[in-house]
Design an enzyme around this catalytic site. Structure first.
Site, PDB file in Angstrom:
ATOM      1  N   LYS A   1       3.685  12.199 -11.351  1.00 30.05           N
ATOM      2  CA  LYS A   1       3.293  13.114 -10.266  1.00 30.05           C
ATOM      3  C   LYS A   1       4.529  13.825  -9.747  1.00 30.05           C
ATOM      4  CE  LYS A   1       3.523   9.805  -6.448  1.00 30.05           C
ATOM      5  NZ  LYS A   1       2.779   9.219  -5.334  1.00 30.05           N
TER       6      LYS A   1
ATOM      7  N   ASN B   1      -7.599   1.796  -4.634  1.00 29.09           N
ATOM      8  CA  ASN B   1      -7.117   2.607  -5.758  1.00 29.09           C
ATOM      9  C   ASN B   1      -8.267   3.069  -6.653  1.00 29.09           C
ATOM     10  OD1 ASN B   1      -4.524   2.621  -4.881  1.00 29.09           O
ATOM     11  ND2 ASN B   1      -3.789   1.038  -6.266  1.00 29.09           N
TER      12      ASN B   1
ATOM     13  N   CYS C   1      -0.536   2.345 -10.651  1.00 24.68           N
ATOM     14  CA  CYS C   1      -1.555   1.747  -9.778  1.00 24.68           C
ATOM     15  C   CYS C   1      -2.952   2.274 -10.090  1.00 24.68           C
ATOM     16  CB  CYS C   1      -1.199   2.053  -8.330  1.00 24.68           C
ATOM     17  SG  CYS C   1       0.513   1.657  -8.009  1.00 24.68           S
TER      18      CYS C   1
ATOM     19  N   LYS D   1      -7.673  -4.179  -1.931  1.00 24.71           N
ATOM     20  CA  LYS D   1      -6.596  -3.425  -2.581  1.00 24.71           C
ATOM     21  C   LYS D   1      -7.117  -2.691  -3.822  1.00 24.71           C
ATOM     22  CE  LYS D   1      -2.847  -2.013  -4.416  1.00 24.71           C
ATOM     23  NZ  LYS D   1      -1.657  -1.366  -3.984  1.00 24.71           N
TER      24      LYS D   1
ATOM     25  N   ARG E   1       0.816  -1.218   0.000  1.00 27.90           N
ATOM     26  CA  ARG E   1       0.000   0.000   0.000  1.00 27.90           C
ATOM     27  C   ARG E   1       0.849   1.268   0.000  1.00 27.90           C
ATOM     28  NH1 ARG E   1      -4.272  -0.896   4.857  1.00 27.90           N
ATOM     29  NH2 ARG E   1      -6.134  -1.045   3.550  1.00 27.90           N
TER      30      ARG E   1
HETATM   31  N1  SAJ Z   1      -3.662  12.779  -8.631  1.00 28.40           N
HETATM   32  C1  SAJ Z   1      -4.547  13.772  -8.969  1.00 28.40           C
HETATM   33  N2  SAJ Z   1      -5.222  14.411  -7.976  1.00 28.40           N
HETATM   34  C2  SAJ Z   1      -5.029  14.092  -6.667  1.00 28.40           C
HETATM   35  C3  SAJ Z   1      -4.140  13.072  -6.328  1.00 28.40           C
HETATM   36  C4  SAJ Z   1      -3.466  12.421  -7.332  1.00 28.40           C
HETATM   37  O1  SAJ Z   1      -4.742  14.094 -10.137  1.00 28.40           O
HETATM   38  O2  SAJ Z   1      -5.673  14.733  -5.821  1.00 28.40           O
HETATM   39  C5  SAJ Z   1      -2.938  12.063  -9.671  1.00 28.40           C
HETATM   40  C6  SAJ Z   1      -1.426  12.161  -9.544  1.00 28.40           C
HETATM   41  O3  SAJ Z   1      -0.934  13.323 -10.125  1.00 28.40           O
HETATM   42  C7  SAJ Z   1      -0.972  10.890 -10.250  1.00 28.40           C
HETATM   43  C8  SAJ Z   1      -2.084   9.902  -9.944  1.00 28.40           C
HETATM   44  O4  SAJ Z   1      -3.201  10.680  -9.542  1.00 28.40           O
HETATM   45  O5  SAJ Z   1      -0.905  11.088 -11.645  1.00 28.40           O
HETATM   46  C9  SAJ Z   1      -1.770   8.867  -8.898  1.00 28.40           C
HETATM   47  O6  SAJ Z   1      -1.000   9.416  -7.860  1.00 28.40           O
HETATM   48  P1  SAJ Z   1      -1.227   9.100  -6.310  1.00 28.40           P
HETATM   49  O7  SAJ Z   1      -0.200   9.854  -5.563  1.00 28.40           O
HETATM   50  O8  SAJ Z   1      -2.613   9.319  -5.933  1.00 28.40           O
HETATM   51  O9  SAJ Z   1      -1.032   7.527  -6.201  1.00 28.40           O
HETATM   52  P2  SAJ Z   1       0.124   6.475  -6.605  1.00 28.40           P
HETATM   53  O10 SAJ Z   1      -0.305   5.812  -7.888  1.00 28.40           O
HETATM   54  O11 SAJ Z   1       1.481   7.090  -6.580  1.00 28.40           O
HETATM   55  O12 SAJ Z   1       0.000   5.418  -5.409  1.00 28.40           O
HETATM   56  C10 SAJ Z   1      -1.249   4.782  -5.157  1.00 28.40           C
HETATM   57  C11 SAJ Z   1      -1.577   4.873  -3.679  1.00 28.40           C
HETATM   58  N3  SAJ Z   1      -2.964   4.467  -3.451  1.00 28.40           N
HETATM   59  C12 SAJ Z   1      -3.830   5.226  -2.727  1.00 28.40           C
HETATM   60  O13 SAJ Z   1      -3.525   6.295  -2.289  1.00 28.40           O
HETATM   61  C13 SAJ Z   1      -5.195   4.656  -2.542  1.00 28.40           C
HETATM   62  C14 SAJ Z   1      -0.621   3.996  -2.877  1.00 28.40           C
HETATM   63  O14 SAJ Z   1      -0.994   3.973  -1.516  1.00 28.40           O
HETATM   64  C15 SAJ Z   1      -0.669   2.562  -3.424  1.00 28.40           C
HETATM   65  O15 SAJ Z   1       0.259   1.736  -2.745  1.00 28.40           O
HETATM   66  C16 SAJ Z   1      -0.239   2.619  -4.869  1.00 28.40           C
HETATM   67  O16 SAJ Z   1      -1.185   3.431  -5.573  1.00 28.40           O
HETATM   68  C17 SAJ Z   1      -0.208   1.193  -5.407  1.00 28.40           C
HETATM   69  O17 SAJ Z   1       0.892   0.640  -5.539  1.00 28.40           O
HETATM   70  O18 SAJ Z   1      -1.279   0.595  -5.594  1.00 28.40           O
END
Ligand code: SAJ
Length: 418
Positions: free
Chosen positions: A312, A206, A256, A202, A150
């Site tokens: 990101k 996401n 993810c 899980k 996670r």
């Molecule tokens: N994003 C937005 N708006 C937001 C937040 C994020 O547009 O308010 C975008 C980001 O720019 C990025 C994408 O979403 O492009 C994903 O980024 P993120 O930081 O939300 O997530 P990840 O993919 O880096 O990590 C996620 C996490 N899951 C959750 O928060 C539910 C992490 O905890 C998981 O372990 C990971 O996926 C995974 O491996 O599944």
């Protein structure tokens, strides 16, 4: 315990290093010989805070070594990629399947197998168990649990240690064995369940985030039509104790959130909001292009500069980045696209120095929320540009400062500039 971990990538390597620095003997395996060689030299292929130091400690302790072949162990951990088959919109489980094929010849009675990779519901029971039973053992003679990771890229080590964990086994013994193993470094709470629920949870996590971001992106587009400022509106809505809208942006990237929702939809005919959210988020690069088009409308042969191609802020990871779709759409429009990213070293398009990327450009498009972009001095850039336009898809620039430097500024989710 002796642990054999398969897949030394973004999740596998930190997990291996954490177990090795907490008293276990870890053999990390990867099918890629180069990966194994560089890791044995203490070199990591991606930037992740604290990872190099942790790997170094693991190697020095002699509790960790990497190799290409799987060997006998008490515990086998599968942390291989589960990519999306983009055409079929379903999980490609080839790496999981092949990891299980590599494990079963070494599987002995009372061994524990753990799956960390994110998978569609039912994978442990329907795919893993039958392959592992080729060992001649029956499920139950060996234990099997799903312990989905996670941790968030950019803060992986901290989150691996501090986040709560869901652990689901094929039986009580499997769940408890996995729980006791992870207790050596996990400080968060453990929640124990079965494999199917762990797999489902899980994906729900996401998918929840993807849908929330899609809602924010839809709010942004409505706000543009209404003439209000979505960023202020979200901040105010989030003052409600039971509301937490995420941020709009140029789309959702990473390995993810942009992928896992499809692992849910492949199992059912009942998905509507999940696929709709994907459609909205995948449409954002196009929406950004429409904003850019209005900015460069009367310019002949426009040159556009993309700020940030990482998916990101603060990371060098470009997997599923919305920047790529934006760049391709802009190129199809006939624009020349130049790219600047202070983190990313390798990408489909050449990464330029800041000065070269903005030279003779007609419009900057900020895609990634790298903190460094805030510190860029618009005055300095202004002199180099052919036309002074900027589109900020993350609402992170000091708009007044950019306007003082004579930029025409557009922010996603707002129409109230100019
Ligand atoms: N994003 C937005 N708006 C937001 C937040 C994020 O547009 O308010 C975008 C980001 O720019 C990025 C994408 O979403 O492009 C994903 O980024 P993120 O930081 O939300 O997530 P990840 O993919 O880096 O990590 C996620 C996490 N899951 C959750 O928060 C539910 C992490 O905890 C998981 O372990 C990971 O996926 C995974 O491996 O599944």
């Amino acid at each position: 315990m002796k642990i054999c971990l398969l897949g030394l990538g973004y999740i596998g390597l930190p997990t291996a290093a954490l177990f090795a620095t907490h008293g276990h003997e870890v053999v990390g395996t990867d099918i890629n010989k180069n990966v194994v060689e560089t890791i044995n030299k203490g070199i990591t292929r991606f930037d992740e805070p604290e990872l190099s130091e942790l790997l170094e400690t693991a190697i020095v302790s002699e509790n960790f070594r990497a190799k290409t072949e799987v060997e006998e162990a008490d515990v086998f951990i599968i942390a291989v990629p589960t990519p999306l088959d983009k055409e079929m919109k379903m999980a490609d489980l080839e790496y999981v399947r092949s990891a299980a094929e590599m494990i079963y010849p070494h599987l002995r009675k009372n061994n524990l197998v753990i799956l960390e990779s994110t998978v569609p519901p039912g994978t442990c029971d329907k795919l893993l168990v039958p392959i592992l039973e080729n060992s001649g053992l029956k499920a139950g003679d060996f234990s099997l649990a799903h312990c989905p990771e996670r941790a968030i890229p950019g803060n992986t080590i901290y989150e691996m240690v501090h986040n709560d964990r869901i652990i689901g086994g094929i039986n009580k013994e499997s769940t408890e064995l996995a729980h006791s193993l992870y207790s050596c470094f996990v400080k968060g709470n453990f929640y124990l369940t079965n494999t199917l629920t762990a797999e489902f949870v899980k994906l729900m996590e996401n998918t929840f985030r993807d849908i929330n971001i899609a809602l924010a992106n839809e709010f942004a587009q409505i706000a543009e039509e209404c003439g209000t400022n979505v960023w202020d509106a979200i901040e105010l809505a989030n003052k409600h104790p039971r509301v937490n809208v995420l941020k709009p942006g140029p789309g959702v990237g990473g390995h993810c959130i942009a992928i896992d929702p499809w692992f849910l939809t492949e199992n059912t005919t009942r998905c509507r909001i999940v696929s709709l959210a994907r459609e909205i988020n995948e449409g954002m690069p196009n929406h950004v292009l429409q904003i850019v088009k209005r900015q460069v409308d009367d310019i002949k042969d426009p040159v556009v500069t993309v700020f940030g191609v990482a998916y990101k802020g603060g990371v060098d990871d470009t997997r599923e980045t919305p920047a790529l779709k934006f760049i391709k759409l802009a190129a199809n429009e006939g624009y020349t696209v130049k790219v600047y990213d202070p983190y990313v070293k390798e990408f489909e398009y050449e990464i330029l120095r800041l000065e070269d990327a903005v030279k003779d450009s007609d419009c900057i498009v900020l895609i990634t929320d790298h903190p460094e972009f805030k510190a860029i001095d618009p005055e300095k850039i202004s002199a180099l540009m052919r036309n002074k336009n900027v589109v900020d898809t993350r609402n992170m620039l000091d708009t007044e400062r950019w306007k003082e430097a004579e930029f025409s500024v557009k922010v996603l989710g707002m129409t109230d500039y100019e």
